[in-house]
Design an enzyme around this catalytic site. Structure first.
Site, PDB file in Angstrom:
ATOM      1  N   HIS A 171       0.685  -0.845   0.002  1.00 33.87           N
ATOM      2  CA  HIS A 171       0.046  -0.393   0.234  1.00 33.87           C
ATOM      3  C   HIS A 171       1.075   1.272   0.207  1.00 33.87           C
ATOM      4  CE1 HIS A 171      -4.094   2.221   0.400  1.00 33.87           C
ATOM      5  NE2 HIS A 171      -2.725   3.444   1.066  1.00 33.87           N
TER       6      HIS A 171
ATOM      7  N   TYR B 121       1.792   5.260  -2.957  1.00 33.83           N
ATOM      8  CA  TYR B 121       2.226   6.443  -1.990  1.00 33.83           C
ATOM      9  C   TYR B 121       3.188   6.501  -2.488  1.00 33.83           C
ATOM     10  CZ  TYR B 121      -2.051   6.772  -0.045  1.00 33.83           C
ATOM     11  OH  TYR B 121      -3.872   6.789   0.285  1.00 33.83           O
TER      12      TYR B 121
ATOM     13  N   HIS C 114      -8.807   0.046 -11.259  1.00 30.40           N
ATOM     14  CA  HIS C 114      -8.367   1.328 -10.628  1.00 30.40           C
ATOM     15  C   HIS C 114      -6.037   1.675 -10.116  1.00 30.40           C
ATOM     16  CE1 HIS C 114      -8.492   3.332  -6.172  1.00 30.40           C
ATOM     17  NE2 HIS C 114      -7.547   2.665  -5.611  1.00 30.40           N
ATOM     18  N   PHE C 115      -6.065   0.598 -10.087  1.00 32.97           N
ATOM     19  CA  PHE C 115      -4.798   0.204 -10.025  1.00 32.97           C
ATOM     20  C   PHE C 115      -4.106   1.516 -11.417  1.00 32.97           C
ATOM     21  CE2 PHE C 115      -2.934  -3.423  -7.361  1.00 32.97           C
ATOM     22  CZ  PHE C 115      -3.147  -1.882  -6.539  1.00 32.97           C
ATOM     23  N   HIS C 116      -5.294   1.140 -12.394  1.00 32.36           N
ATOM     24  CA  HIS C 116      -4.422   2.294 -13.882  1.00 32.36           C
ATOM     25  C   HIS C 116      -5.141   3.450 -14.340  1.00 32.36           C
ATOM     26  CE1 HIS C 116      -3.682  -2.056 -15.213  1.00 32.36           C
ATOM     27  NE2 HIS C 116      -2.700  -1.316 -16.415  1.00 32.36           N
TER      28      HIS C 116
ATOM     29  N   ARG D 153      -9.688 -10.237 -11.511  1.00 34.42           N
ATOM     30  CA  ARG D 153      -8.603 -10.074 -11.891  1.00 34.42           C
ATOM     31  C   ARG D 153      -7.598 -10.912 -12.131  1.00 34.42           C
ATOM     32  NH1 ARG D 153      -5.559  -7.098  -6.543  1.00 34.42           N
ATOM     33  NH2 ARG D 153      -3.702  -6.137  -8.151  1.00 34.42           N
ATOM     34  N   ARG D 154      -6.460 -10.677 -13.266  1.00 32.78           N
ATOM     35  CA  ARG D 154      -5.153 -11.643 -13.422  1.00 32.78           C
ATOM     36  C   ARG D 154      -5.851 -12.359 -14.411  1.00 32.78           C
ATOM     37  NH1 ARG D 154      -4.950 -11.968  -7.270  1.00 32.78           N
ATOM     38  NH2 ARG D 154      -3.846 -10.054  -7.114  1.00 32.78           N
TER      39      ARG D 154
END
Length: 550
Positions: A225, A229, A376-378, A441-442
């Site tokens: 996590h 950041y 979301h990550f993208h 996912r994946r």
């Protein structure tokens, strides 16, 4: 004195060190981008990988090379540049440590990449046990982390040196920010170093038969996590300090910027368990506590949004803007150094909303382990962060190489940023939609065959392939721009934009009290993780306790 210092170019020797990091970063962009394109084509069901290449092999390449290699090398190169610019040229010793760190990171990257390409490490970005990779893969990852610590040591040494030479003064804002990000990275990577060195590497070498999988995953997300950041804070550095100078404005508040970074240091690390809300072995009460701690990150995020748009509005008003949104017209929309990072800022609004859903104790159950999370990550890493990195590269690369961003390259850079945005809108939007329909996912989806559920996902898989193809065009454009700015652009002096505060405020020196802030960070980590780790170790299944406490 400050204005005179900001006119100084980055020392040529420091520039070479930073550029070495950027060369690796953009090679990683090419390799990881190709792997990402192939993934989306496979998921469309219209393409099969040639030469026996496995889907999870390219999935691992994409995640590791872009999520770890591209980001770490770019961030370290950027932070070394800004520290050299604002805190002073590196000493020979500091520069030597930086070069050692670079080569250690590069060696580790090559080792890990070779193992992935040989299909000896198709363990995905998270490398979760019981998936097992070749020992050289884990050794490579360890070297990347150790090398990054050496790069971070350079930043810490330069900061300490500046403080000794300027007693009683607040450090340069962007140097302060680079230090915060470095400290957060060092504390966070202790988790991944522990699981690799004490669990996965001995297991891969055959020294132990089993590992505690729950402990391994918890250590990964203790790191995973704050890794987000670590990606994000360099973008915040650019938004807070560099963008105001580019538009011709002033930093809204030096003190507010420092406070927001301190809060990110405090709140970004003791929250990794919110990625494990549906995993057994962790008491729900501790999961809920970490959800609350996760939502505290909203505070510095909103502070940042307020500061940025206050900067934009102040600038617009100073140019005669009228009305509620008249200041928007005064912003330099023809400057790629501004508009591409600005698109990144805007993308962080829906990205943040998606993050709230991911971290929520209840709503997470709807999207957990679906391709929504990938979407979301993208939006966060691959749009808000990466577009800001591109915006940084447009001026930093020519500054370091003694060249200039021409009008032609500026126009192409805007086209590149817009192309990236269009591609990501298709791809990330389709991922979010398919995730709400339960698409995993994946997965390549091939195992679902002609099921009715899989049929629902087909339009979104095709949209992902379209988006991925457009994104790959944007990657080619970015690589062309990088090569031009590094080797072929006209010689000249490109500005290194460092903003100045709107007022002559003196930031409180409490922000420079690292015993206090690191101490609070450690206390928060101990509070959030001590009991969960004790439970995971004491209640481990038979067979996973055999290796010391792990």
């Amino acid at each position: 004195m400050l204005k005179d210092a900001l006119k100084i170019k980055v020392d040529r020797r420091d520039g070479k060190l930073a550029m070495a990091h950027f060369y690796v970063a953009f090679i990683a962009l090419a390799v990881g981008g190709l792997a990402g394109l192939l993934q989306t084509l496979v998921r469309s069901g219209k393409f099969e990988l040639p030469a026996g290449i496995g889907y999870y092999q390219i999935l691992t390449v994409h995640g590791v090379v872009l999520g770890l290699v591209l980001t770490t090398f770019f961030i370290m190169g950027f932070q070394i540049s800004v520290v050299s610019k604002t805190a002073g040229t590196l000493t020979n010793r500091q520069r030597l440590i930086g070069w050692i760190g670079f080569w250690v990171m590069t060696t580790g990257t090559v080792l890990a990449a070779i193992m992935i390409l040989l299909n000896e490490a198709s363990v995905l970005y998270t490398f979760y046990a019981p998936l097992q990779a070749h020992a050289l893969y884990y050794i490579g990852l360890t070297l990347v982390i150790v090398g990054s610590w050496l790069d971070g040591t350079v930043i810490i040494m330069k900061y300490i040196e500046w403080r000794k030479q300027n007693p009683g003064q607040a450090s340069p804002l962007i140097t302060f920010m680079a230090l915060v990000n470095t400290l957060m990275w060092i504390v966070a990577t202790i988790g991944v170093a522990a699981t690799v060195l004490l669990q996965l590497l001995p297991w891969s070498l055959g020294l132990v038969d089993t590992v505690n999988v729950a402990v391994s995953r918890t250590l990964f997300w203790y790191f995973g996590h704050p890794l987000v950041y670590f990606w994000l804070l360099p973008a915040y550095m650019a938004w807070y300090v560099i963008i105001p100078k580019i538009i011709g404005g002033k930093i809204f508040s030096d003190s507010l910027a420092r406070l927001s970074f301190i809060l990110f240091l405090l709140f970004s690390i003791p929250v990794g368990i919110h990625h494990q809300l549906l995993e057994p072995g962790i008491d729900p009460a501790w999961k809920f506590i970490q959800v609350i701690l996760t939502f505290l990150v909203v505070i510095p995020s909103l502070m940042t949004a307020f500061s940025l748009f206050a900067t934009f509005e102040n600038y617009g008003r100073s140019k005669g803007a009228k009305g509620l949104f008249g200041w928007l017209k005064k912003l330099p929309w023809g400057d790629a150094r501004f508009i591409v990072p600005f698109i990144g800022m805007l993308s962080f609004i829906p990205a943040g909303a998606g993050g709230i859903i991911n971290a929520s104790f209840q709503m997470n159950q709807v999207v957990h382990n679906t391709i929504w999370v990938t979407g979301h990550f993208h939006l966060t890493a691959a749009t808000a962060v990466v577009l800001t990195f591109f915006g940084i590269a447009y001026w930093l690369i020519p500054h370091l190489t003694g060249r200039v961003l021409t009008k032609k390259m500026n126009k192409l850079a805007i086209i590149q940023g817009v192309t990236w945005t269009i591609g990501m809108t298709f791809m990330s939007g389709a991922m979010h939609a398919a995730g709400l329909l339960g698409a995993p996912r994946r997965s390549s989806y091939s195992e679902y065959g002609g099921s009715a559920q899989a049929a629902e996902w087909i339009p979104y898989q095709i949209a992902q392939a379209v988006g991925g193809s457009i994104l790959f065009i944007a990657i080619i454009l970015m690589l062309y721009i990088f090569v031009n700015l590094a080797f072929f652009a006209p010689k000249g002096d490109q500005e290194f934009p460092i903003g100045e505060p709107l007022s002559n405020e003196k930031p409180p020196m409490v922000f420079e009290n690292w015993k206090l802030w690191i101490g609070i960070t450690i206390l928060l980590i101990l509070f959030a993780y001590t009991v969960p780790f004790i439970d995971l170790i004491q209640n481990a299944p038979p067979g996973s306790k055999g290796y010391k406490l792990w």
